[in-house]
Scaffold this active site. Structure first.
Site, PDB file in Angstrom:
ATOM      1  N   GLU A 150       4.223   9.999  -6.449  1.00  0.00           N
ATOM      2  CA  GLU A 150       4.896   8.760  -6.840  1.00  0.00           C
ATOM      3  C   GLU A 150       4.979   8.640  -8.354  1.00  0.00           C
ATOM      4  O   GLU A 150       3.955   8.504  -9.024  1.00  0.00           O
ATOM      5  CB  GLU A 150       4.172   7.527  -6.301  1.00  0.00           C
ATOM      6  CG  GLU A 150       4.880   6.227  -6.705  1.00  0.00           C
ATOM      7  CD  GLU A 150       4.096   4.967  -6.386  1.00  0.00           C
ATOM      8  OE1 GLU A 150       4.711   3.882  -6.381  1.00  0.00           O
ATOM      9  OE2 GLU A 150       2.876   5.060  -6.159  1.00  0.00           O
ATOM     10  N   GLU A 249       5.487  -3.564  -1.395  1.00  0.00           N
ATOM     11  CA  GLU A 249       4.444  -3.512  -2.416  1.00  0.00           C
ATOM     12  C   GLU A 249       4.859  -4.429  -3.562  1.00  0.00           C
ATOM     13  O   GLU A 249       5.363  -3.983  -4.591  1.00  0.00           O
ATOM     14  CB  GLU A 249       4.218  -2.080  -2.918  1.00  0.00           C
ATOM     15  CG  GLU A 249       3.030  -1.985  -3.870  1.00  0.00           C
ATOM     16  CD  GLU A 249       2.782  -0.576  -4.382  1.00  0.00           C
ATOM     17  OE1 GLU A 249       2.124   0.206  -3.681  1.00  0.00           O
ATOM     18  OE2 GLU A 249       3.272  -0.247  -5.486  1.00  0.00           O
TER      19      GLU A 249
END
Length: 277
Positions: A150, A249
């Protein structure tokens, strides 16, 4: 085209509740079919698995341990001199993933060491990361697990993070060349670093194993004011055939369930009673 499937990131959502078990139960009650947890390691894995199962949730993502937070560490994958600690953390993450029935692990790259300039250590850190990723790919393959990379933006969120753009992450994945390593696309970070979301989503989606969403710049829910047009982005992901989960998120602006009106609207428009149905 199938509707998108959403997962509740219980490290972010339901901050009004204390503890992962309570947040998992709340996520199930809110209609989610899946959840993700950044670091589940303070809880016994079997107990967490039981709570998730009772809540009707599938666990879809955890992170490798961050390292020594007091020393400012945020992942160890690319940090010189911390290879042994990264591999120990990987073993712990695999143990938890197996117990939780979770198929994906975010392999955190980590930060440029304090006192170092990014440009000066970039080559060394990439070499360490490649070495650790090749090791991780082998370990994960034995358990039929997927590792994710990520990029985290260095403009607002974490100026010292090593991996900060989809182009950098994709180049590293190409060098490693292992099919069970994929890209984690957090749209919040991608917009801040590069913009061009339509082009980047179309270019990189074939190697994306997980998506996460939050509004820019405040990191609120997708229905909050900001730069991003989420109805367009959700439709784009559908049109491009994305089949994985979309992790929520973000930082709720108030009560988490009340702030899920954007998701209820999405489900209503797709004729879903809850995620994935």
């Amino acid at each position: 085209m199938a509707p998108l499937r959403f997962s509740a990131n219980v490290s972010w959502l339901f901050p009004e509740l204390s503890g992962l078990p309570a947040r998992l139960r709340a996520a199930g009650s809110a209609g989610f079919e899946a959840a993700e947890v950044a670091w589940p390691y303070a809880e016994p894995p079997e107990a967490l698995a039981r709570t998730a199962r009772d809540a009707g949730l599938q666990l879809v993502l955890i992170n490798t341990p961050p390292g020594d937070r007091e020393r400012g560490e945020m992942g160890l994958g690319a940090v010189p001199g911390r290879q042994a600690a990264f591999r120990e953390g990987l073993e712990q993450a695999v143990l938890y993933a197996k117990a939780l029935g979770c198929s994906r692990i975010h392999l955190m790259a980590g930060r440029v060491p304090r006192g170092s300039e990014h440009a000066a250590v970039r080559g060394e850190m990439e070499t360490v990361f490649l070495e650790n990723l090749r090791h991780a790919a082998g370990v994960l393959a034995q358990e039929n697990l997927v590792g994710l990379l990520e990029p985290i933006n260095t403009r607002l969120t974490d100026p010292q993070y090593f991996l900060d753009s989809p182009h950098q992450a994709a180049a590293i994945l190409q060098k490693v060349g292992r099919p069970n390593l994929q890209l984690q696309m957090d749209i919040f970070h991608w917009q801040i670093m590069d913009g061009n979301l339509t082009g980047n989503i179309r270019e990189f989606l074939p190697i994306v194993g997980h998506v996460q969403v939050a509004q820019v710049p405040g990191r609120g829910d997708p229905g909050s004011p900001g730069e991003l047009n989420f109805p367009y982005l959700f439709q784009l992901l559908e049109d491009e055939g994305y089949k994985g989960f979309v992790g929520c998120e973000y930082q709720p602006q108030g009560d988490t369930v009340e702030g899920l009106s954007w998701l209820r609207s999405y489900w209503d428009q797709r004729g879903c009673s809850q995620a994935g149905q």
